[in-house]
Design a protein around this motif. Structure first.
Motif, short mmCIF file in Angstrom:
data_model
loop_
_atom_site.label_atom_id
_atom_site.label_comp_id
_atom_site.label_asym_id
_atom_site.label_seq_id
_atom_site.Cartn_x
_atom_site.Cartn_y
_atom_site.Cartn_z
N GLU A 68 0.55 -1.19 0.17
CA GLU A 68 0.00 0.14 -0.04
C GLU A 68 0.75 1.19 -0.04
N PRO A 69 1.82 1.38 0.89
CA PRO A 69 2.67 2.58 0.71
C PRO A 69 3.19 2.86 -0.51
N VAL A 70 3.43 2.01 -1.33
CA VAL A 70 4.15 2.15 -2.79
C VAL A 70 3.06 2.78 -3.66
N ILE A 71 1.85 2.05 -3.50
CA ILE A 71 0.78 2.51 -4.35
C ILE A 71 -0.12 3.58 -4.19
N GLU A 72 0.12 4.05 -2.90
CA GLU A 72 -0.90 4.97 -2.37
C GLU A 72 -0.57 6.27 -3.25
N PRO A 73 0.62 6.76 -3.49
CA PRO A 73 0.71 7.90 -4.09
C PRO A 73 -0.02 7.61 -5.79
N LEU A 74 -0.19 6.78 -6.14
CA LEU A 74 -1.10 6.57 -7.45
C LEU A 74 -2.49 6.64 -7.12
N GLY A 75 -3.08 6.59 -6.03
CA GLY A 75 -4.20 6.60 -5.45
C GLY A 75 -4.93 5.27 -5.32
N TYR A 76 -4.08 4.22 -5.23
CA TYR A 76 -4.71 3.11 -4.88
C TYR A 76 -4.92 2.36 -3.48
N ASP A 77 -5.60 1.64 -3.23
CA ASP A 77 -5.87 1.11 -1.96
C ASP A 77 -5.23 -0.48 -1.82
N TRP A 78 -5.44 -1.13 -0.55
CA TRP A 78 -4.65 -2.49 -0.69
C TRP A 78 -5.68 -3.61 -1.64
N LYS A 79 -6.90 -3.21 -1.74
CA LYS A 79 -7.74 -4.07 -2.65
C LYS A 79 -7.24 -3.92 -4.01
N MET A 80 -6.92 -2.76 -4.54
CA MET A 80 -6.46 -2.66 -5.91
C MET A 80 -5.05 -3.18 -5.84
N GLY A 81 -4.39 -3.04 -4.63
CA GLY A 81 -3.20 -3.69 -4.58
C GLY A 81 -2.74 -5.22 -4.85
N ILE A 82 -3.86 -5.95 -4.32
CA ILE A 82 -3.97 -7.40 -4.78
C ILE A 82 -4.24 -7.43 -6.15
N ALA A 83 -5.31 -6.63 -6.81
CA ALA A 83 -5.45 -6.57 -8.26
C ALA A 83 -3.99 -6.25 -8.92
N LEU A 84 -3.47 -5.50 -8.69
CA LEU A 84 -1.97 -5.18 -9.22
C LEU A 84 -0.92 -6.40 -9.17
N ILE A 85 -0.95 -7.02 -7.72
CA ILE A 85 -0.12 -8.11 -7.85
C ILE A 85 -0.50 -9.17 -8.81
N THR A 86 -1.67 -9.68 -8.84
CA THR A 86 -2.16 -10.75 -9.46
C THR A 86 -2.14 -10.22 -10.97
N SER A 87 -2.29 -9.21 -11.39
CA SER A 87 -2.15 -8.77 -12.65
C SER A 87 -0.82 -8.65 -13.13
N PHE A 88 0.17 -8.95 -12.62
CA PHE A 88 1.58 -9.21 -12.87
C PHE A 88 1.81 -10.39 -13.53
N ALA A 89 0.81 -11.28 -13.45
CA ALA A 89 1.02 -12.62 -14.10
C ALA A 89 0.25 -12.34 -15.36
#
Lengths: 705, 73
Positions: free
Chosen positions: A583-604
Motif C-alpha cells: 500500500e505505501p508504494v501504490i498510495e501515491p497513485l491513488g490505490y488502496d490495498w484491494k487494488m494492490g491485490i489486483a495489481l499483484i495478481t495482474s503482474f502474472a
C-alpha cells in the motif's frame, strides 16, 4: 523403381507459392503446430493417407527463396535439409512452385535437387500463369530436370491425388546436378566430404559456404571447416554469385522450351489495384479504414459470443455451487477453476476475429502493400515496414505478435519491435478498460452519434500505439548495431482468399492462445483464490468476534453479517496482507490495498484484474457476480478515510494508464525470452514498462487530484 | 557516373549490368536481379521509398538504398 518407401515428406517452396494450401489439402485438420528445437519457428506437421493405404508424415517448412538463409524462418529450412541425421530430415521433398513466377521459384528447386534428396516438383497456380498469357509445359520441365513434375491447384485441390500417387509409388533419384560446383575449391569439398562422410558434393560445398549455421556440428569443428576453407582460398561470395548465375542460366534454358510467353501484358487487375492501394492519399485512407473495420469487428462482433461464454460459465458455476455440497473443494471449483477457464476462453472470439482479418489480408496479397506503404514511416522510429503486422497483431495478443516478428531479418529492428509490442493494447486490457471507463466516463453522445465511452476506449488504443512509437525511438538510440537493414520484398499478385486457409489459421491461433496463455491464467486464478481464501489461522478465526464487537448485529440481516465476516477475512487473508504491504508504494497513485491485490495478481496476466476485483468484492458472497454488479460494487466502494467514492476520475485514469503501460503478462515475458534466447530482453521489457507505468500513473493522479 | 535502378523514372526500364555492394548483390541475384535482366520501375511508395520494380517476371520492392546498388545501362 526405388525400393525404399517414402515415410517422411517435407514441403518446401518460396513465400507466396501456395505451399500452405497444398499442406492443408494434404492433411486437412489432421495437423499439429509445434516448435523446431531451440527456436520458436512454427513447425507444422500432419499426416496424409497415400493411395497404397499408408499414412505418412508431412512437414511444412517455412517459405524461403534459397538455401542461403536471411531470416530465422529461412534458417530452419537449411537446418533440416543440411543435416541428414536431423530428426526432421525428409525421405522426399515436394517443392511447391508458383507457375506464374517459375524462374525465381525454380532456383530453390535446383538447389534442393542438387542436395541429392528425392524431389518432386509441384507446379501450382497454372491458372494464374495462363491468365498472365503464359503457357507452361510440365512435361518439358520434367524431361529437363529428370524429376516427377505434377500440376496441382492449391485453390481447388486438383492434382493432389496425383501428387499422392507419385509419393506412394516412389521414383529413381536423378544424380545429375544442375549446377556443377566441382571447380569451386575441390580440396575443401573433398576434405568436408571425408570428414563427415558426405557422399553429395553440393552438401559438402554448403557446409563450407555456411559453416556458421551448422547447428548440428560442435562450434570447434565449425571453426575447423572455416580454417580449411581459408587455407584453400574458398571464396564464399564469389562462388555463391557464380552458383546463382549458373543456376539461372540453366533455368532460362529450360524455360525457353517449357514456357511460351505471350507478349500481351495482363497483370491489369494487380496494376489497377496497386494504383489504388498504394495511392498517396487513398492508400492510407483505405489502410485506416481497414484498421477501423478490424477494430469495429473485434469490439462489436465479438461481444455476443463473449457475453455468451461469460454467461454460460457463471451459470455453470452457480449451478454447481447450488447443487454440490458446500466445502472448500467446491469453492475452489466455482470460485477458482471455472472463472479461470472462462477468463481464458472469453478472449477467443476476439483472437479468432483478428486472425481471420490478418489471414485474409495476407491471403489476398494486401499485407505486402501495407508493408510497402509503411516502411519509410516506420524506419523513422527505428522499426521496419514489416513491424506493422506484428504491431497490429499486438492488439489481439502480444504472444502471437512477438512470434510474427520473425519475418524481420534485421536483428535490431526485430528486437525493437519485440520490446514495444506489449505497449499495444492487447485484448486482455479490454475488460480492464471497459469496466474503468464505464465507472467514470458518462454514457454521453458526441455529435449525437459518437459514443463518448467508445471514443475514450479508442483513445486508450491510440495512446498505446504512440507510446510504442516513442519507446522504439528511445530503444533505437540506445541499441547499437553494425548490421545492415534489408527490405527486399516480393509484391505478390492480388488473389482471392482461400477460405480454408483462413479457417485453419483461426483454429490454429486460437488453440495456441488457449493453451499457451491459458495455462498461466488458470494457474494464477487458482493461486489467487487460495491466497484470498486462506490467511493466518488466528486472524481468520477472529473474524466473527470482530464483526460482533464492531457492528450492531441486531440491525443486520444474516447475509449482511456474512458479508462483513467475509470482508474481514479477505482483509486478513494472505492476499490482503500482501496488498496491504505494498500500500505505501501504490498510495501515491491513488490505490488502496484491494487494488494492490489486483495489481499483484495482474503482474502474472492483466486480464485477471476484473476477475480479482470480482473475487475481492464477492468471495463468500451468496450470489455469484456478473460484471455489471462488480461495476456497481466498485462504484459503491468508499474510501475509508474520506468517506468519498473510491473510484474517482483521477483514480480511474491513474489505473487506466498503469494498465496501458505496465508489463503485466508472464506469458509475454516467456515468449520474449524464447524468441531472443536471453533473459536480458524480457528483463529490460519488464523494467522499462513498469517504470513507465508507475511514473505516468503517479503524474496523472497527483496532477488531477 | 553510372546510373542505378533507383534513378529510373516510373515506367522506365534498364538493363542490369552490375552491382555496387557485394553482400546485397548476392541476395538481389537470388531474387532474380541478374546481370542482363531487364528491370523496370513500376511505382514509388507515397513517401518516395521503397520502390516497386518489375524484374524476372514478377514485382519486387526495394528500398532506395538497395536499388542504388543495382547498376544499369
Amino acid at each position: 523403381m526405388s525400393e525404399k518407401k517414402f515415410e517422411r515428406i517435407a514441403l518446401v517452396g518460396n513465400p507466396n507459392s501456395g505451399k500452405s494450401s497444398v499442406f492443408n489439402h494434404l492433411t486437412g485438420l489432421n495437423q499439429k503446430v509445434g516448435n523446431f528445437p531451440g527456436v520458436t519457428v512454427d513447425k507444422k506437421t500432419g499426416y496424409t493417407r497415400l493411395p497404397d493405404g499408408r499414412r505418412v508424415r508431412v512437414l511444412d517448412l517455412p517459405g524461403t527463396y534459397s538455401l542461403y538463409p536471411r531470416s530465422l524462418d529461412e534458417r530452419v529450412v537449411f537446418d533440416v535439409l543440411i543435416d541428414t541425421l536431423n530428426e526432421d530430415y525428409p525421405d522426399v521433398v515436394v517443392v511447391v512452385a508458383d507457375a506464374a513466377n517459375l524462374k525465381r521459384n525454380l532456383l530453390l528447386f535446383t538447389q534442393i535437387k542438387d542436395l541429392g534428396i528425392p524431389v518432386i516438383l509441384a507446379l501450382n497456380m497454372l491458372d494464374v500463369s495462363t491468365n498472365l498469357g503464359q503457357k507452361v509445359r510440365p512435361i518439358q520441365i520434367a524431361k529437363h530436370l529428370d524429376v516427377p513434375v505434377i500440376s496441382i491447384n492449391g485453390r481447388t485441390g486438383e492434382g493432389i491425388e496425383l501428387l499422392k500417387k507419385a509419393l506412394s509409388e516412389g521414383f529413381d533419384v536423378s544424380k545429375q546436378p544442375v549446377c556443377d560446383i566441382s571447380s569451386f575449391s575441390p580440396e575443401v569439398i573433398k576434405a568436408v566430404q571425408e570428414k563427415y562422410q558426405i557422399e553429395n558434393p553440393y552438401r559438402a560445398y554448403l557446409y563450407a559456404q555456411q559453416w556458421r549455421f551448422l547447428k548440428h556440428i560442435p562450434a570447434l569443428e565449425r571453426l575447423e571447416i572455416e580454417k580449411t576453407a581459408k587455407e584453400h582460398l574458398f571464396q564464399n561470395e564469389f562462388y555463391q554469385s557464380k552458383e546463382t548465375i549458373n543456376r539461372y542460366k540453366y533455368i532460362d534454358k529450360i524455360l525457353e522450351e517449357a514456357v511460351e510467353y505471350n507478349v500481351q501484358e495482363s497483370r491489369n487487375l494487380t496494376r489497377k489495384l496497386d494504383k489504388l492501394f498504394t495511392h498517396r492519399i487513398f492508400g492510407y485512407v483505405i489502410f485506416l479504414f481497414i484498421l477501423f473495420l478490424i477494430f469495429q469487428a473485434i469490439f462489436s462482433w465479438a461481444s455476443t459470443p463473449m457475453d455468451f461464454i461469460d454467461w454460460s460459465f457463471s451459470e455453470l458455476a452457480s449451478f454447481l455451487h447450488d447443487r454440490l455440497p458446500s466445502n472448500k473443494l467446491v469453492d475452489l471449483l466455482t470460485e477458482g477453476i471455472i472463472p479461470g477457464i472462462a477468463g481464458v476462453l472469453i478472449f477467443i472470439p476476439q483472437i479468432a476475429i483478428l486472425f481471420a482479418f490478418i489471414a485474409l489480408l495476407e491471403e489476398t496479397g494486401y499485407m505486402a502493400r501495407v508493408v510497402f506503404l509503411m516502411d519509410k514511416f516506420m524506419r523513422r522510429f527505428g522499426l521496419n515496414g514489416k513491424s506493422v503486422v506484428p504491431l497490429i497483431s499486438g492488439v489481439a495478443c502480444a504472444i502471437p505478435a512477438i512470434m510474427s516478428t520473425r519475418t524481420i531479418d534485421n536483428w535490431k529492428e526485430r528486437i525493437s519491435t519485440i520490446l514495444v509490442i506489449p505497449l499495444m493494447s492487447c485484448s486482455a486490457r479490454l475488460p480492464v478498460y471497459t469496466i474503468l471507463i464505464a465507472l467514470v466516463v458518462p454514457k454521453h453522445y458526441v455529435f449525437g452519434f459518437l459514443n463518448l465511452q467508445g471514443l475514450v476506449l479508442m483513445g486508450m488504443y491510440l495512446l498505446g500505439f504512440l507510446m510504442a512509437i516513442v519507446s522504439a525511438v528511445v530503444i533505437n538510440k540506445i541499441l547499437q548495431t553494425r548490421e545492415k537493414s534489408y527490405f527486399i520484398m516480393e509484391m505478390p499478385l492480388y488473389k482471392f482468399p482461400r477460405w480454408k486457409n483462413v479457417g485453419l489459421t483461426i483454429v490454429e491461433k486460437s488453440k495456441t492462445f488457449a493453451f499457451e496463455a491459458g495455462k498461466v491464467i488458470l494457474a494464477i486464478s487458482i493461486i489467487l483464490w487460495a491466497l484470498a481464501s486462506y490467511g493466518p489461522e488466528e486472524r481468520m478465526q477472529a473474524a466473527a468476534q470482530y464483526v460482533n464487537d464492531n457492528y450492531d448485529i441486531s440491525e443486520l440481516s444474516d447475509n449482511e453479517i456474512q458479508d462483513k465476516i467475509q470482508a474481514y477475512k479477505l482483509e486478513n487473508s494472505y492476499a490482503g496482507i500482501l496488498g496491504k504491504s505494498i500500500e505505501p508504494v501504490i498510495e501515491p497513485l491513488g490505490y488502496d490495498w484491494k487494488m494492490g491485490i489486483a495489481l499483484i495478481t495482474s503482474f502474472a496476466a492483466r486480464e485477471v484484474f476484473v476477475g480479482t476485483m470480482a473475487t475481492i468484492y464477492s468471495i463468500g458472497s451468496v450470489d455469484l457476480e456478473d460484471e455489471a454488479t462488480i461495476k456497481n460494487r466498485m462504484k459503491a466502494e468508499k474510501d475509508p478515510k474520506t468517506g468519498e467514492r473510491k473510484y474517482t476520475l483521477p483514480v480511474a485514469i491513474s489505473l487506466l494508464l498503469f494498465y496501458a503501460f505496465a508489463m503485466q503478462c508472464m506469458s509475454t515475458l516467456a515468449i520474449t525470452w524464447r524468441e531472443t534466447k536471453s533473459w536480458k530482453w524480457p528483463m529490460i521489457q519488464l523494467v522499462y514498462m513498469s517504470v513507465l507505468a508507475y511514473v505516468s500513473a503517479l503524474l496523472a493522479y497527483q496532477v488531477l487530484s | 557516373m553510372s546510373r542505378s535502378a533507383s534513378d529510373l523514372k516510373p515506367g522506365e526500364a534498364g538493363i542490369i549490368k552490375g552491382y555496387q555492394d557485394n553482400v546485397i548483390s548476392l541476395k538481389l541475384m537470388e531474387m532474380g536481379c541478374l546481370p542482363g535482366e531487364t528491370i523496370k520501375l513500376n511505382f514509388r511508395a507515397p513517401l518516395g521509398d521503397p520502390i516497386s520494380f518489375d524484374v524476372a517476371g514478377y514485382s519486387l520492392s526495394l528500398r532506395i538504398s538497395e536499388a542504388a546498388n543495382i547498376l544499369i545501362e
